[in-house]
Design an enzyme around this catalytic site. Structure first.
Site, PDB file in Angstrom:
ATOM      1  N   GLU A  80       0.852  -1.182   0.000  1.00  0.00           N
ATOM      2  CA  GLU A  80       0.000   0.000   0.000  1.00  0.00           C
ATOM      3  C   GLU A  80       0.895   1.242   0.000  1.00  0.00           C
ATOM      4  OE1 GLU A  80      -3.739   1.776   2.638  1.00  0.00           O
ATOM      5  OE2 GLU A  80      -2.182   0.580   3.624  1.00  0.00           O
ATOM      6  N   LYS A 179     -10.538   0.299  -1.087  1.00  0.00           N
ATOM      7  CA  LYS A 179     -10.424   0.092   0.359  1.00  0.00           C
ATOM      8  C   LYS A 179     -11.666   0.629   1.071  1.00  0.00           C
ATOM      9  CE  LYS A 179      -7.239   0.989   4.228  1.00  0.00           C
ATOM     10  NZ  LYS A 179      -5.975   1.676   4.608  1.00  0.00           N
ATOM     11  N   CYS A 212      -4.745  -3.344   4.219  1.00  0.00           N
ATOM     12  CA  CYS A 212      -4.326  -2.834   5.527  1.00  0.00           C
ATOM     13  C   CYS A 212      -5.415  -2.908   6.603  1.00  0.00           C
ATOM     14  CB  CYS A 212      -3.795  -1.417   5.370  1.00  0.00           C
ATOM     15  SG  CYS A 212      -2.657  -0.918   6.692  1.00  0.00           S
TER      16      CYS A 212
END
Length: 488
Positions: A80, A179, A212
């Site tokens: 990321e 995300k 993440c």
């Protein structure tokens, strides 16, 4: 042929197919990238300057892609923020974004770069994948125009998304993921209106992808594994390590074990904010991992994995996490329980005052049981058994149940729960269990020096986390990290 014989042949054939699938393996790679960051600025740079910065990072990533392909890797995951870094506002990140189409358009940017709006980053990633015959996973930014007919449209007329892309070995865009669970500092991006559960099929298994902070939430993380039954999860991340439970390598390895999948975690490398820790993890432990807070170098990891880990003979059996702990009476009474903070959560602790024994500590509905024997306890080291049962509310809201054996920072009990990286005390044995209300529990063992313990512990079917080695290496923490999604 008699019907019974037909059924027998069909069963044998099915078993043969399953065995063949179970023996399939592939080589995977992840690259921990020391990202070249843009200069801090309050004004947007030109598109040319933005592309120049991104090309510097892609030069490094392309070298890793080539090396991984030369070593036989079929897929590589990069981090990321690995192409443009961070330090952005909503306005200053805009020159770095591209319009990423839905993969259903069947597009190979490398061979057809002008089909859509200019997309030099997607073109270059596609060519990396195509020229090296490898799947390439990267994290970039997506921009989508909107107007007043959309009630949620931002005032600047566009959505901006933190986005993962996957290009197959021919360079075709096969996956795009926005995300969903943004970290609190990601104000430059928008939340998608709905969570996305993105999967894609390969000759070496079914893959899912998220980013993440997503790992701590049911959507999309649990949905991909429990409902969509992916074999391998791809995980670009920019993970800031938080001891004692949320150091990248320990938590990501534990998550793979708890969920029963392969997990390819590629972290950015920037030690000033504690970013390091990448790995290739299987359900039975880490195949390879990297944690380095001493230098600012990138690092390539390569390992072999089962394509279909649920069918592998090495796949751990299902665990009833509260079975043992709920069936036994509490161990010795706790006359000296005390409280302490771990990452803003108030734990109940009891000290291991003897070199061996049995202890129980409880908080709300969670009781944690520990049986242990130390191998020469160091006088200047204090260990405690801790329990936490509650809602964590700092950088997000998520419900935790945690049982942990951990080393305190020093002999002052007020330091119990503070970050510790080193220890000297070894254990001849330990057995940790808890009365968990959730089936999602992740087992962690962290040794001195932030080292994992692959193959040196196991989880029994009844929920006990036990040591396998006669004498362990020096222990920092032994933890059962439970997530009770329904109580978020």
């Amino acid at each position: 042929m008699l019907p019974s014989q037909s059924l027998l042949h069909a069963a044998v054939f099915a078993l043969t197919v399953l065995q063949a699938l179970a023996s399939d393996t592939f080589i995977a790679a992840v690259y921990e990238h020391a990202v070249i960051l843009p200069d801090a600025t309050d004004e947007p740079v030109s598109p040319d300057d933005a592309l120049a910065l991104m090309n510097k990072n892609m030069d490094v990533l392309e070298g890793a892609v080539k090396e991984a392909a030369q070593q036989g890797a079929r897929i590589i995951v990069t981090p990321e923020d690995g192409i443009y870094g961070w330090r952005f506002t909503r306005e200053t990140i805009y020159p770095y974004l591209e319009d990423i189409p839905d993969p259903a358009v069947n597009w190979i940017p490398c061979t057809d770069p002008t089909r859509f709006a200019p997309a030099p980053v997607q073109e270059r990633l596609s060519c990396m994948a195509r020229s090296n015959s490898i799947y390439v996973v990267a994290n970039i930014g997506d921009k989508k125009p909107c107007n007043s007919s959309d009630a949620g449209c931002p005032r600047d007329g566009r959505y901006q998304y933190n986005t993962n892309v996957v290009f197959d070995s021919e360079g075709k865009l096969v996956a795009r993921y926005h995300k969903y669970n943004l970290f609190m500092s990601e104000t430059q991006f928008n939340y998608p209106k709905e969570p996305e559960a993105v999967t894609f099929e390969t000759p070496f298994g079914k893959f899912g992808i998220f980013t993440c902070f997503d790992i701590l939430f049911r959507e999309p993380a649990v949905v991909l594994v429990s409902e969509l039954q992916v074999d391998t999860v791809l995980f670009p991340t920019a993970w800031m390590n938080v001891l004692p439970f949320l150091t990248a390598v320990e938590f990501h390895s534990a998550w793979a074990m708890g969920m029963g999948v392969n997990f390819l975690a590629a972290n950015t490398h920037y030690t000033n904010i504690s970013m390091t820790g990448s790995g290739i993890y299987a359900p039975n432990g880490a195949r390879t991992y990297y944690y380095n807070m001493k230098t600012e170098d990138g690092h390539l990891l390569i390992a072999e994995l089962d394509s279909h880990p649920r069918l592998s003979p090495a796949s751990p059996p299902a665990v009833s996490w509260s079975s043992y702990a709920s069936s036994v009476e509490s161990f010795s009474p706790n006359d000296h329980d005390f409280g302490g903070l771990i990452f803003h959560d108030w734990f109940t602790f009891t000290e291991l005052t003897k070199p061996e024994g049995n202890l129980t500590v409880c908080q709300k509905d969670l009781c944690c049981h520990l049986s242990y024997k130390m191998a020469g306890k160091q006088k200047d080291e204090v260990y405690v058994l801790g329990a936490f049962d509650g809602l964590h509310v700092v950088e997000g809201q998520y419900y935790l149940q945690i049982c942990t054996l951990l080393k305190c920072k020093n002999t002052d009990s007020n330091t119990c729960g503070q970050p510790v990286e080193s220890a000297q005390t070894r254990f001849e044995r330990f057995s940790l269990s808890g009365t968990f209300g959730t089936s999602y529990v992740f087992p962690e063992v962290l040794y001195s020096g932030v080292q994992l313990a692959p193959g040196e512990f196991e989880v029994l079917n009844d929920g006990r986390l036990i040591s396998k080695k006669r004498t362990t290496k020096p222990v920092v923490t032994v933890t059962l990290f439970g997530r009770w999604y329904e109580k978020d």
